[in-house]
Scaffold this motif. Structure first.
Motif, PDB file in Angstrom:
ATOM      1  N   LEU A   1      26.193 -48.998 -66.306  1.00 46.69           N
ATOM      2  CA  LEU A   1      24.989 -48.172 -66.153  1.00 46.69           C
ATOM      3  C   LEU A   1      25.184 -46.777 -66.723  1.00 46.69           C
ATOM      4  O   LEU A   1      24.272 -46.219 -67.336  1.00 46.69           O
ATOM      5  CB  LEU A   1      24.564 -48.086 -64.683  1.00 46.69           C
ATOM      6  N   LEU A   2      26.369 -46.203 -66.548  1.00 49.47           N
ATOM      7  CA  LEU A   2      26.631 -44.883 -67.120  1.00 49.47           C
ATOM      8  C   LEU A   2      26.644 -44.926 -68.646  1.00 49.47           C
ATOM      9  O   LEU A   2      26.428 -43.913 -69.293  1.00 49.47           O
ATOM     10  CB  LEU A   2      27.953 -44.315 -66.597  1.00 49.47           C
TER      11      LEU A   2
ATOM     12  N   ARG B   1      20.831 -42.727 -69.685  1.00 49.71           N
ATOM     13  CA  ARG B   1      21.070 -41.307 -69.980  1.00 49.71           C
ATOM     14  C   ARG B   1      20.506 -40.391 -68.888  1.00 49.71           C
ATOM     15  O   ARG B   1      20.842 -39.216 -68.837  1.00 49.71           O
ATOM     16  CB  ARG B   1      20.472 -40.931 -71.343  1.00 49.71           C
ATOM     17  N   SER B   2      19.665 -40.900 -67.978  1.00 46.20           N
ATOM     18  CA  SER B   2      19.139 -40.060 -66.893  1.00 46.20           C
ATOM     19  C   SER B   2      20.220 -39.718 -65.870  1.00 46.20           C
ATOM     20  O   SER B   2      20.013 -38.847 -65.021  1.00 46.20           O
ATOM     21  CB  SER B   2      17.963 -40.753 -66.200  1.00 46.20           C
ATOM     22  N   LEU B   3      21.370 -40.385 -65.952  1.00 42.60           N
ATOM     23  CA  LEU B   3      22.483 -40.099 -65.045  1.00 42.60           C
ATOM     24  C   LEU B   3      23.329 -38.917 -65.531  1.00 42.60           C
ATOM     25  O   LEU B   3      24.305 -38.552 -64.902  1.00 42.60           O
ATOM     26  CB  LEU B   3      23.360 -41.343 -64.891  1.00 42.60           C
ATOM     27  N   TYR B   4      22.900 -38.330 -66.659  1.00 40.51           N
ATOM     28  CA  TYR B   4      23.631 -37.222 -67.273  1.00 40.51           C
ATOM     29  C   TYR B   4      22.862 -35.916 -67.119  1.00 40.51           C
ATOM     30  O   TYR B   4      21.641 -35.905 -66.990  1.00 40.51           O
ATOM     31  CB  TYR B   4      23.856 -37.505 -68.769  1.00 40.51           C
TER      32      TYR B   4
ATOM     33  N   LYS C   1      25.796 -36.292 -63.989  1.00 39.10           N
ATOM     34  CA  LYS C   1      25.278 -35.495 -62.878  1.00 39.10           C
ATOM     35  C   LYS C   1      26.218 -35.622 -61.688  1.00 39.10           C
ATOM     36  O   LYS C   1      26.746 -36.709 -61.414  1.00 39.10           O
ATOM     37  CB  LYS C   1      23.877 -35.966 -62.489  1.00 39.10           C
ATOM     38  N   PRO C   2      26.432 -34.505 -60.971  1.00 33.98           N
ATOM     39  CA  PRO C   2      27.410 -34.537 -59.876  1.00 33.98           C
ATOM     40  C   PRO C   2      26.997 -35.430 -58.707  1.00 33.98           C
ATOM     41  O   PRO C   2      27.854 -35.883 -57.964  1.00 33.98           O
ATOM     42  CB  PRO C   2      27.510 -33.077 -59.437  1.00 33.98           C
ATOM     43  N   ASP C   3      25.729 -35.706 -58.568  1.00 32.84           N
ATOM     44  CA  ASP C   3      25.317 -36.565 -57.456  1.00 32.84           C
ATOM     45  C   ASP C   3      25.247 -38.027 -57.902  1.00 32.84           C
ATOM     46  O   ASP C   3      26.133 -38.814 -57.612  1.00 32.84           O
ATOM     47  CB  ASP C   3      23.999 -36.085 -56.845  1.00 32.84           C
ATOM     48  N   THR C   4      24.250 -38.391 -58.649  1.00 37.27           N
ATOM     49  CA  THR C   4      24.056 -39.798 -59.013  1.00 37.27           C
ATOM     50  C   THR C   4      25.118 -40.315 -59.976  1.00 37.27           C
ATOM     51  O   THR C   4      25.622 -41.426 -59.806  1.00 37.27           O
ATOM     52  CB  THR C   4      22.668 -40.003 -59.649  1.00 37.27           C
TER      53      THR C   4
ATOM     54  N   ASP D   1      31.822 -47.741 -59.410  1.00 36.80           N
ATOM     55  CA  ASP D   1      32.369 -48.652 -60.419  1.00 36.80           C
ATOM     56  C   ASP D   1      33.872 -48.833 -60.225  1.00 36.80           C
ATOM     57  O   ASP D   1      34.390 -49.947 -60.312  1.00 36.80           O
ATOM     58  CB  ASP D   1      32.113 -48.119 -61.838  1.00 36.80           C
ATOM     59  N   VAL D   2      34.567 -47.722 -59.986  1.00 39.43           N
ATOM     60  CA  VAL D   2      36.019 -47.777 -59.785  1.00 39.43           C
ATOM     61  C   VAL D   2      36.342 -48.621 -58.557  1.00 39.43           C
ATOM     62  O   VAL D   2      37.155 -49.554 -58.626  1.00 39.43           O
ATOM     63  CB  VAL D   2      36.615 -46.356 -59.655  1.00 39.43           C
TER      64      VAL D   2
END
Length: 137
Positions: A91-92, A96-99, A107-110, A118-119
């Motif tokens: 997903l990352l 691109r909305s996660l950036y 982004k520090p939250d999402t 993921d890890v």
């Protein structure tokens, strides 16, 4: 003793192809040196390699093509070595909305929450596949 080493590298040197056309290969070689160092320093540990995330809005940029090629090389190495685990960030890599607005940093939250998920998911799945246990990460 240390049981797990997670390595997550950035992409700055993968963006150096104008000065060094072989910069992706140099980065792969340097990463293998980091992995070898981790193996020597922590001989009983599993080593998890976290996928390098794409940068910018142009997913087809030279940098992002280098990142894909780099990730492919690292993932192949992980498949061939039982001590290595490859962590994908699907997903990352796509959303691109996660950036942040710079399209480089998550982004520090999402974004960070998803990276950590993921890890954990990958390590839990890998542990269950090798030991059959349901506990852990």
């Amino acid at each position: 003793s240390t049981e797990l080493v997670i390595i997550h590298v950035g992409s700055n040197d993968l963006d150096n192809t104008k000065a060094r056309p072989d910069s992706k290969d140099i980065c792969v070689d340097q990463t293998f040196k980091v992995i070898d160092s981790a193996k020597r320093s922590f001989p009983n540990a599993r080593i998890a390699m976290s996928q390098v995330l794409p940068r910018g809005m142009n997913i087809n940029s030279r940098l992002n093509r280098n990142i894909v090629s780099y990730n492919d090389a690292i993932e192949r190495a992980c498949v061939q070595d039982k001590k290595l685990t490859y962590i994908r960030h699907r997903l990352l890599s796509e959303d691109r909305s996660l950036y942040k607005a710079d399209a480089i940093h998550i982004k520090p939250d999402t974004g960070v929450r998803l990276l950590v998920a993921d890890v954990k998911r990958t390590l839990r799945h890998q542990q269950q596949a090798t030991t059959g246990h349901q506990d852990g990460y």
